[in-house]
Enzyme design. Structure first.
Site: not given
Length: 188
Positions: A64, A66, A97
């Site tokens: 992801h 992040e 995350c």
């Protein structure tokens, strides 16, 4: 300019960078989510790392935006703990995350659009508000929410249109017609 106004201006500038990263994700066929990590510097906030969604292109469900930015920042700064850093992301962090960001001890997380399906900063659950956890990160949501949400809506509208076109192309071979394609139907 007050401290609050100055912080808001910094938030807008950083979120604009995150939106640019989200565009990069779209260009490679990923869900357009982007992130940027900043830390205080002598001349103001300094960009440490950026990232955008890459789970499809890297075959990595943890890639992801992040996490991509977090890994890069930790490597560059030589520490997995980033207590002076702030993360800006175009979509509310998911549980994976959120926990990674808490383990890294981020000072502040700023997100754009809320995520009503997997948001872990208040939309579905609020992991950051759990007082039982040993680190508490300041959360700010809704910065450039309209722009962040619009980017996601346009991406998914485009994806749905392409999927409809692909289904239609598979259903009727080129050059062929079906009885229902013309009106009135013929009696052959």
């Amino acid at each position: 300019m007050t401290d609050t106004e100055l912080q808001h201006e910094r938030d807008l500038r950083a979120m604009a960078i995150a939106l640019d990263q989200a565009q990069n994700a779209w260009l490679v066929g990923e869900v357009p989510v982007g992130a940027v990590i900043v830390r205080p510097g002598p001349e103001g906030p300094q960009v440490v790392a950026t990232g955008y969604n890459r789970p499809i292109t890297t075959h990595d469900p943890t890639a992801h935006a992040e996490i991509v930015a977090l890994r890069h920042a930790a490597t560059l700064l030589g520490n997995y703990r980033l207590p002076e850093c702030e993360l800006y992301v175009t979509l509310e962090p998911c549980a994976m995350c959120a926990m990674a960001l808490m383990h890294a001890r981020f000072k502040r997380i700023v997100y754009g659009a809320p995520d009503p399906k997997t948001g872990a900063a208040g939309s579905v659950v609020d992991l950051f508000a759990d007082k039982r956890l040993n680190h508490h990160t300041q959360i700010v949501g809704g910065v450039m929410a309209a722009e962040c949400g619009d980017l996601l809506r346009r991406f998914f509208a485009e994806r749905r249109a392409l999927a409809r076109e692909a289904r239609a192309a598979r259903a009727i071979p080129a050059g062929e017609t079906r009885e229902l394609d013309s009106w009135p139907p013929t009696n052959s």
